[in-house]
Design a protein around this motif. Structure first.
Motif, PDB file in Angstrom:
ATOM      1  N   LEU A  32       0.829  -1.208   0.000  1.00 48.93           N
ATOM      2  CA  LEU A  32       0.000   0.000   0.000  1.00 48.93           C
ATOM      3  C   LEU A  32       0.865   1.260   0.000  1.00 48.93           C
ATOM      4  N   SER A  33       1.963   1.225   0.734  1.00 46.51           N
ATOM      5  CA  SER A  33       2.849   2.397   0.765  1.00 46.51           C
ATOM      6  C   SER A  33       3.459   2.649  -0.610  1.00 46.51           C
ATOM      7  N   GLN A  34       3.745   1.567  -1.355  1.00 47.76           N
ATOM      8  CA  GLN A  34       4.271   1.718  -2.711  1.00 47.76           C
ATOM      9  C   GLN A  34       3.214   2.288  -3.653  1.00 47.76           C
ATOM     10  N   ILE A  35       1.980   1.757  -3.528  1.00 50.37           N
ATOM     11  CA  ILE A  35       0.892   2.205  -4.419  1.00 50.37           C
ATOM     12  C   ILE A  35       0.583   3.681  -4.208  1.00 50.37           C
ATOM     13  N   TYR A  36       0.503   4.095  -2.935  1.00 47.05           N
ATOM     14  CA  TYR A  36       0.114   5.474  -2.635  1.00 47.05           C
ATOM     15  C   TYR A  36       1.308   6.426  -2.541  1.00 47.05           C
ATOM     16  N   GLY A  37       2.520   5.872  -2.569  1.00 46.22           N
ATOM     17  CA  GLY A  37       3.708   6.721  -2.531  1.00 46.22           C
ATOM     18  C   GLY A  37       3.896   7.440  -1.221  1.00 46.22           C
ATOM     19  N   VAL A  38       3.585   6.750  -0.117  1.00 42.17           N
ATOM     20  CA  VAL A  38       3.718   7.351   1.213  1.00 42.17           C
ATOM     21  C   VAL A  38       4.466   6.391   2.128  1.00 42.17           C
ATOM     22  N   SER A  39       4.766   6.866   3.332  1.00 39.70           N
ATOM     23  CA  SER A  39       5.465   6.032   4.303  1.00 39.70           C
ATOM     24  C   SER A  39       4.521   4.995   4.907  1.00 39.70           C
ATOM     25  N   ARG A  40       5.097   3.950   5.491  1.00 41.31           N
ATOM     26  CA  ARG A  40       4.279   2.943   6.166  1.00 41.31           C
ATOM     27  C   ARG A  40       3.532   3.543   7.346  1.00 41.31           C
ATOM     28  N   GLU A  41       4.108   4.559   7.977  1.00 38.44           N
ATOM     29  CA  GLU A  41       3.439   5.203   9.104  1.00 38.44           C
ATOM     30  C   GLU A  41       2.135   5.859   8.655  1.00 38.44           C
TER      31      GLU A  41
END
Length: 241
Positions: A32-41
């Motif tokens: 999900l972090s890769q798909i949305y381009g955000v951190s895991r946090e």
């Protein structure tokens, strides 16, 4: 808007649209972090909000499992209309009127809770559809002297809103009975029962105005897998001597 909130809303809509089905796992936090381009946090914040809203159950080391959002909580002691429940939930729903008539003929109503005898009543039968499935059949018997007019359009919207805002009725309290009963021919005709369904949950209610005038009897027949009934209970403290 915070990025985690945008992700929450996106995943919420995907769950409501059944892109993620009940029992399925969401993609991993890493994916999900890769798909949305955000951190895991940021993903964790979005998932925490999904969990708090009842959309997913986070299992330690196993990921996030999607819950059945079409299963509604119906309060046992509350007196809340169908429309009010679903406005709070955001789940897609629809009401269809099966029949509406004013009559004094209801000889087949023999249950102990049925309170009327020879009075003229509105008899209203409605199907309740959730996410494309009819999972509830409502049968209302309403004292006609209290409700001079009732239309199909009103019945498909909210009869309680009409009673309270237009007719000025002060709806106050109800007495309810909950049973599990074998399905009837009417259930099989009007509810989208599952192949192995042999029983439905039946809720019978007598509804009263503030002045203790009984004006409504309702029989709601629920498909077993789609509804749960909830109540908050507190143990009464005992005095020990």
């Amino acid at each position: 808007m915070n990025r985690y909130m945008e992700i929450f809303l996106d995943l919420e809509q995907a769950i409501l649209d059944r892109k993620y089905k009940p029992g399925e796992k969401l993609l991993s936090e890493n994916k999900l972090s890769q798909i949305y381009g955000v951190s895991r946090e940021t993903i964790r914040k979005a998932l925490l909000l999904l969990s708090e809203k009842g959309y997913i159950h986070k299992q330690q080391g196993k990921g996030s499992v999607v819950l059945d959002t079409a299963k509604m909580d119906f309060p046992i002691s509350g007196l809340t209309s169908y429309k009010e429940i679903f406005e709070e939930s955001g789940i897609s729903n629809r009401t269809r009127v099966v029949s509406l008539e004013k009559t004094t003929h209801y000889e087949n109503m023999t249950h102990d809770m049925f309170p009327f005898n020879d009075e003229e009543l509105w008899v209203l039968v409605r199907q309740r559809e959730i996410a494309g499935e009819v999972v509830l059949l409502d049968k209302d018997y309403l004292l006609a002297e209290m409700i001079p007019e009732l239309t199909k359009e009103t019945a498909e919207d909210s009869i309680y809103e009409y009673f309270e805002k237009d007719l000025g009725l002060d709806i106050s309290f109800a007495q309810k009975e909950f049973t599990v009963e074998p399905t009837t021919e009417e259930d099989r005709r009007y509810i989208d029962l599952l192949p192995n369904d042999t029983h439905v949950v039946v809720v019978r209610s007598q509804v009263f105005l503030q002045n203790a005038q009984l004006f409504q009897y309702t029989e709601s027949r629920h498909r077993l897998d789609k509804f749960k009934f909830v109540e908050f209970a507190r143990r009464k403290k005992q005095l020990h001597t």
